[in-house]
Design an enzyme around this catalytic site. Structure first.
Site, PDB file in Angstrom:
ATOM      1  N   SER A  36       0.794  -1.233   0.000  1.00  0.00           N
ATOM      2  CA  SER A  36       0.000   0.000   0.000  1.00  0.00           C
ATOM      3  C   SER A  36       0.827   1.285   0.000  1.00  0.00           C
ATOM      4  O   SER A  36       0.286   2.365  -0.251  1.00  0.00           O
ATOM      5  CB  SER A  36      -0.947   0.017   1.211  1.00  0.00           C
ATOM      6  OG  SER A  36      -0.207  -0.044   2.418  1.00  0.00           O
ATOM      7  N   ILE A  39       8.198   0.996  -0.212  1.00  0.00           N
ATOM      8  CA  ILE A  39       8.906   0.052  -1.075  1.00  0.00           C
ATOM      9  C   ILE A  39       7.926  -0.866  -1.785  1.00  0.00           C
ATOM     10  O   ILE A  39       8.066  -1.148  -2.983  1.00  0.00           O
ATOM     11  CB  ILE A  39       9.918  -0.762  -0.257  1.00  0.00           C
ATOM     12  CG1 ILE A  39      11.048   0.144   0.249  1.00  0.00           C
ATOM     13  CG2 ILE A  39      10.495  -1.904  -1.091  1.00  0.00           C
ATOM     14  CD1 ILE A  39      11.986  -0.529   1.238  1.00  0.00           C
ATOM     15  N   ARG A  59      -2.999  -4.412   4.704  1.00  0.00           N
ATOM     16  CA  ARG A  59      -4.195  -4.269   5.531  1.00  0.00           C
ATOM     17  C   ARG A  59      -5.144  -3.223   4.969  1.00  0.00           C
ATOM     18  O   ARG A  59      -6.358  -3.343   5.100  1.00  0.00           O
ATOM     19  CB  ARG A  59      -3.798  -3.895   6.963  1.00  0.00           C
ATOM     20  CG  ARG A  59      -3.174  -5.021   7.755  1.00  0.00           C
ATOM     21  CD  ARG A  59      -2.764  -4.568   9.143  1.00  0.00           C
ATOM     22  NE  ARG A  59      -1.778  -3.490   9.084  1.00  0.00           N
ATOM     23  CZ  ARG A  59      -1.317  -2.826  10.139  1.00  0.00           C
ATOM     24  NH1 ARG A  59      -1.781  -3.114  11.347  1.00  0.00           N
ATOM     25  NH2 ARG A  59      -0.408  -1.887  10.003  1.00  0.00           N
ATOM     26  N   GLU A  65      -6.604   0.653  -3.391  1.00  0.00           N
ATOM     27  CA  GLU A  65      -7.579   1.005  -4.424  1.00  0.00           C
ATOM     28  C   GLU A  65      -7.196   2.318  -5.102  1.00  0.00           C
ATOM     29  O   GLU A  65      -7.354   2.476  -6.318  1.00  0.00           O
ATOM     30  CB  GLU A  65      -8.981   1.112  -3.824  1.00  0.00           C
ATOM     31  CG  GLU A  65      -9.584  -0.217  -3.371  1.00  0.00           C
ATOM     32  CD  GLU A  65      -9.955  -1.133  -4.524  1.00  0.00           C
ATOM     33  OE1 GLU A  65      -9.869  -0.697  -5.685  1.00  0.00           O
ATOM     34  OE2 GLU A  65     -10.332  -2.292  -4.255  1.00  0.00           O
ATOM     35  N   ASP A  86      -4.336  -9.259   6.886  1.00  0.00           N
ATOM     36  CA  ASP A  86      -3.565  -8.915   8.079  1.00  0.00           C
ATOM     37  C   ASP A  86      -2.515 -10.007   8.288  1.00  0.00           C
ATOM     38  O   ASP A  86      -2.838 -11.129   8.675  1.00  0.00           O
ATOM     39  CB  ASP A  86      -4.491  -8.826   9.290  1.00  0.00           C
ATOM     40  CG  ASP A  86      -3.746  -8.436  10.566  1.00  0.00           C
ATOM     41  OD1 ASP A  86      -2.506  -8.332  10.545  1.00  0.00           O
ATOM     42  OD2 ASP A  86      -4.426  -8.253  11.604  1.00  0.00           O
ATOM     43  N   SER A 167      16.981  -6.109   5.237  1.00  0.00           N
ATOM     44  CA  SER A 167      17.465  -4.840   5.787  1.00  0.00           C
ATOM     45  C   SER A 167      18.963  -4.964   6.016  1.00  0.00           C
ATOM     46  O   SER A 167      19.484  -6.075   6.179  1.00  0.00           O
ATOM     47  CB  SER A 167      16.765  -4.544   7.121  1.00  0.00           C
ATOM     48  OG  SER A 167      17.358  -3.461   7.795  1.00  0.00           O
ATOM     49  N   TYR A 191      14.051  -6.059  16.146  1.00  0.00           N
ATOM     50  CA  TYR A 191      13.781  -5.978  14.703  1.00  0.00           C
ATOM     51  C   TYR A 191      14.951  -6.583  13.933  1.00  0.00           C
ATOM     52  O   TYR A 191      14.765  -7.370  12.987  1.00  0.00           O
ATOM     53  CB  TYR A 191      13.563  -4.520  14.297  1.00  0.00           C
ATOM     54  CG  TYR A 191      13.540  -4.284  12.811  1.00  0.00           C
ATOM     55  CD1 TYR A 191      12.389  -4.548  12.072  1.00  0.00           C
ATOM     56  CD2 TYR A 191      14.663  -3.801  12.153  1.00  0.00           C
ATOM     57  CE1 TYR A 191      12.364  -4.333  10.697  1.00  0.00           C
ATOM     58  CE2 TYR A 191      14.647  -3.590  10.780  1.00  0.00           C
ATOM     59  CZ  TYR A 191      13.498  -3.859  10.056  1.00  0.00           C
ATOM     60  OH  TYR A 191      13.483  -3.650   8.703  1.00  0.00           O
ATOM     61  N   VAL A 226      15.734   4.116   3.917  1.00  0.00           N
ATOM     62  CA  VAL A 226      14.899   4.407   2.764  1.00  0.00           C
ATOM     63  C   VAL A 226      13.840   5.425   3.184  1.00  0.00           C
ATOM     64  O   VAL A 226      13.268   5.333   4.271  1.00  0.00           O
ATOM     65  CB  VAL A 226      14.212   3.134   2.228  1.00  0.00           C
ATOM     66  CG1 VAL A 226      13.437   3.447   0.940  1.00  0.00           C
ATOM     67  CG2 VAL A 226      15.236   2.029   1.973  1.00  0.00           C
TER      68      VAL A 226
END
Length: 284
Positions: A36, A39, A59, A65, A86, A167, A191, A226
């Site tokens: 959405s 990247i 999500r 759209e 999800d 990453s 992370y 980024v």
């Protein structure tokens, strides 16, 4: 001048070569998660530009759209189909590839781009936050790859490609420029652990594919900083910004999409394992 003309000619020749190599994917189907924005959206647009149909997973159906409306005019030769999901929900993840197949057919490309982080430390962090990161960054990508590759193998496909957007934090544990109270939270150490694990899963998957004699390939794209909405999640209220970001000309989402296309254009005899890219100004 002469140098500029030579570079321009080289660039045109490379773009022509890249377009020719991408022809083998034209008309095929790609599934891109985290589609959405950032990247993921850039990867979708790059693939559409090469005639690849794309199922975008995220999500936010509304955001996809809006993208679809613009892309339908810009890329009439390919189709973008939003597919809300999800990725922290195991049941939705486990059924996703089958639902995509039923609605849009067999996929030949899977881009595991979706990822998230929370400003949480290893010494004081929340188990719930860690679990959420594991679910999205590692377990969803692993499960989708499993189902995608099983379908490829079942239909004896001659080509197929999994691309994980990892990453630089999959290659080194990041260290901040300061050691203040929010030092650990700013660094995203857990992370980083999820991205290290994603690399291990990719290596293991390649070994299992070779044992099966499968032509499918697995590539990790590991970008540094980024310029995307993702970086908003790397700061906490009151922070001026994440250490190491100020003054850095960050990569653009399209730069990472270019790396994805590079891996896809590699000849079938060539396995691109890892592509590491970072801003020229980024020190760590």
């Amino acid at each position: 001048d002469r140098a500029q003309r030579e570079f321009s000619n080289f660039l045109k020749a490379y773009q022509a070569y890249q377009s020719a190599q991408m022809e083998r994917w034209r008309g095929s189907l790609a599934v891109v998660t985290g589609a959405s924005s950032g990247i993921g959206a850039a990867v979708c647009e790059a693939l559409l530009g090469h005639g690849v149909n794309v199922v975008g997973v995220a999500r936010s159906a509304d955001a996809m759209e809006k993208l679809a409306a613009g892309w339908s005019e810009q890329h009439p030769g390919a189709r973008f189909s939003p597919f809300p999901c999800d990725l922290s929900d195991t049941a939705q993840v486990d059924s996703l590839m089958q639902r995509v197949k039923e609605a849009h057919g067999d996929a030949s490309i899977l881009v595991n781009n979706a990822g998230m982080t929370r400003p949480t430390s290893l010494l004081q962090g929340s188990t719930a936050d860690w679990s959420h990161m594991l679910a999205v960054n590692l377990l969803a990508a692993t499960a989708l790859s499993r189902d995608f590759l099983a379908a490829l193998h079942a239909r004896k496909a001659e080509q197929g490609h999994v691309l994980n957007i990892a990453s630089l934090s999959a290659h080194r544990v990041p260290v901040a420029m300061d050691t203040g109270p929010s030092f650990a939270e700013r660094n995203g150490h857990f992370y980083s652990a999820t991205k290290f694990a994603l690399r291990a899963v990719a290596d293991g998957t390649r070994l299992e594919l070779r044992a099966l004699g499968s032509p499918a390939r697995v590539t990790n794209i590991s970008p540094g900083l980024v310029d995307t909405p993702f970086h908003a999640s790397l700061t906490t209220p009151g922070q001026a910004g994440r250490p190491g970001v100020a003054g850095v000309r960050m990569l653009q989402p399209g730069d990472v999409a270019d790396a994805v296309v590079f891996a896809l254009t590699a000849p079938q005899r060539m396995q691109v394992d890892d592509v590491l890219v970072r801003p020229t100004d980024q020190r760590l």
